[in-house]
Design a protein around this motif. Structure first.
Motif, PDB file in Angstrom:
ATOM      1  N   GLY A  54     -26.086  34.496  48.688  1.00 68.79           N
ATOM      2  CA  GLY A  54     -24.729  34.081  48.085  1.00 68.79           C
ATOM      3  C   GLY A  54     -23.545  33.962  49.081  1.00 68.79           C
ATOM      4  N   GLN A  55     -23.907  33.910  50.335  1.00 70.24           N
ATOM      5  CA  GLN A  55     -22.860  33.955  51.462  1.00 70.24           C
ATOM      6  C   GLN A  55     -21.762  34.968  51.391  1.00 70.24           C
ATOM      7  N   THR A  56     -22.329  36.272  50.880  1.00 64.99           N
ATOM      8  CA  THR A  56     -21.299  37.453  50.819  1.00 64.99           C
ATOM      9  C   THR A  56     -21.808  38.147  52.170  1.00 64.99           C
ATOM     10  N   THR A  57     -21.004  38.873  52.863  1.00 66.95           N
ATOM     11  CA  THR A  57     -21.283  39.652  54.014  1.00 66.95           C
ATOM     12  C   THR A  57     -21.202  41.071  53.612  1.00 66.95           C
ATOM     13  N   ILE A  58     -22.163  41.752  53.923  1.00 69.23           N
ATOM     14  CA  ILE A  58     -22.495  43.289  53.810  1.00 69.23           C
ATOM     15  C   ILE A  58     -22.226  44.145  55.284  1.00 69.23           C
ATOM     16  N   TYR A  59     -21.656  45.157  55.190  1.00 70.08           N
ATOM     17  CA  TYR A  59     -21.665  45.850  56.496  1.00 70.08           C
ATOM     18  C   TYR A  59     -21.903  47.561  56.030  1.00 70.08           C
ATOM     19  N   ALA A  60     -22.600  48.108  57.226  1.00 67.57           N
ATOM     20  CA  ALA A  60     -22.727  49.444  57.016  1.00 67.57           C
ATOM     21  C   ALA A  60     -21.236  50.191  57.040  1.00 67.57           C
ATOM     22  N   ASP A  61     -21.201  51.158  56.469  1.00 62.58           N
ATOM     23  CA  ASP A  61     -19.890  51.956  56.519  1.00 62.58           C
ATOM     24  C   ASP A  61     -19.424  52.258  57.820  1.00 62.58           C
ATOM     25  N   SER A  62     -20.535  52.490  59.066  1.00 55.61           N
ATOM     26  CA  SER A  62     -20.007  52.904  60.364  1.00 55.61           C
ATOM     27  C   SER A  62     -19.768  51.820  61.159  1.00 55.61           C
ATOM     28  N   VAL A  63     -19.967  50.579  60.560  1.00 50.34           N
ATOM     29  CA  VAL A  63     -19.508  49.405  61.500  1.00 50.34           C
ATOM     30  C   VAL A  63     -18.368  48.612  61.135  1.00 50.34           C
ATOM     31  N   GLN A  64     -18.067  49.003  59.775  1.00 51.98           N
ATOM     32  CA  GLN A  64     -16.910  47.988  58.976  1.00 51.98           C
ATOM     33  C   GLN A  64     -15.618  48.306  59.870  1.00 51.98           C
ATOM     34  N   GLY A  65     -15.072  47.001  59.991  1.00 53.88           N
ATOM     35  CA  GLY A  65     -13.812  46.973  60.516  1.00 53.88           C
ATOM     36  C   GLY A  65     -14.127  46.691  62.308  1.00 53.88           C
ATOM     37  N   ARG A  66     -15.325  47.048  62.694  1.00 49.36           N
ATOM     38  CA  ARG A  66     -15.419  46.967  64.204  1.00 49.36           C
ATOM     39  C   ARG A  66     -16.476  45.769  64.565  1.00 49.36           C
ATOM     40  N   PHE A  67     -17.485  45.399  63.398  1.00 46.57           N
ATOM     41  CA  PHE A  67     -18.489  44.601  63.778  1.00 46.57           C
ATOM     42  C   PHE A  67     -18.087  43.313  62.686  1.00 46.57           C
ATOM     43  N   THR A  68     -18.533  42.016  63.082  1.00 43.60           N
ATOM     44  CA  THR A  68     -18.460  40.792  62.374  1.00 43.60           C
ATOM     45  C   THR A  68     -19.754  39.831  62.257  1.00 43.60           C
ATOM     46  N   ILE A  69     -20.219  39.696  61.146  1.00 45.84           N
ATOM     47  CA  ILE A  69     -21.317  38.764  61.269  1.00 45.84           C
ATOM     48  C   ILE A  69     -21.049  37.555  60.640  1.00 45.84           C
TER      49      ILE A  69
END
Length: 123
Positions: A54-69
């Motif tokens: 559905g084109q939603t991006t999901i991140y682990a809490d540990s990388v939120q704000g630092r990683f971008t997919i």
């Protein structure tokens, strides 16, 4: 069959950046969601980030704000921009692809895996 090839890993100092790429080839019509997992030394594999069907991006809490997919649908390529890297980010990073119900906002992993690329962050 779908083949996934990762690139972009390496050694970087704490606070540095890396960009991982994963190119899908073969029967790419069999996939509509892609993500990145990692396996830190001595630990289990964990989901880092994903772009769902559905084109939603999901991140682990540990990388939120630092990683971008991000995902290039035309080129069947997924990227992982990793900024402000920390020693705890050291791991083998694996590209993963799945065919999920269209419009899904979740990612549980698929059957297709890349060979993995090593990311090492020194303190």
């Amino acid at each position: 069959q779908v083949q996934l090839v990762e690139s972009g890993g390496g050694l970087v100092h704490s606070g540095g950046s890396l960009r991982l790429s994963c190119v899908a080839s073969g029967s790419v019509s069999r996939i509509n969601a892609m993500g990145w997992y990692r396996r830190p030394p001595g630990k289990q594999r964990e989901l880092v980030a994903a772009v769902t069907s559905g084109q939603t991006t999901i991140y682990a809490d540990s990388v939120q704000g630092r990683f971008t997919i991000s995902k290039d649908r035309i080129e069947s390529t997924v990227y992982l921009q990793m900024n402000n890297l920390k020693p705890d980010d050291t791991a083998v990073y694996y590209c993963n692809a799945a065919f999920d119900p269209w419009g899904s906002t979740q990612y549980d992993g698929g059957d297709y895996w890349g060979q993995g690329t090593q990311v090492t962050v020194s303190s």
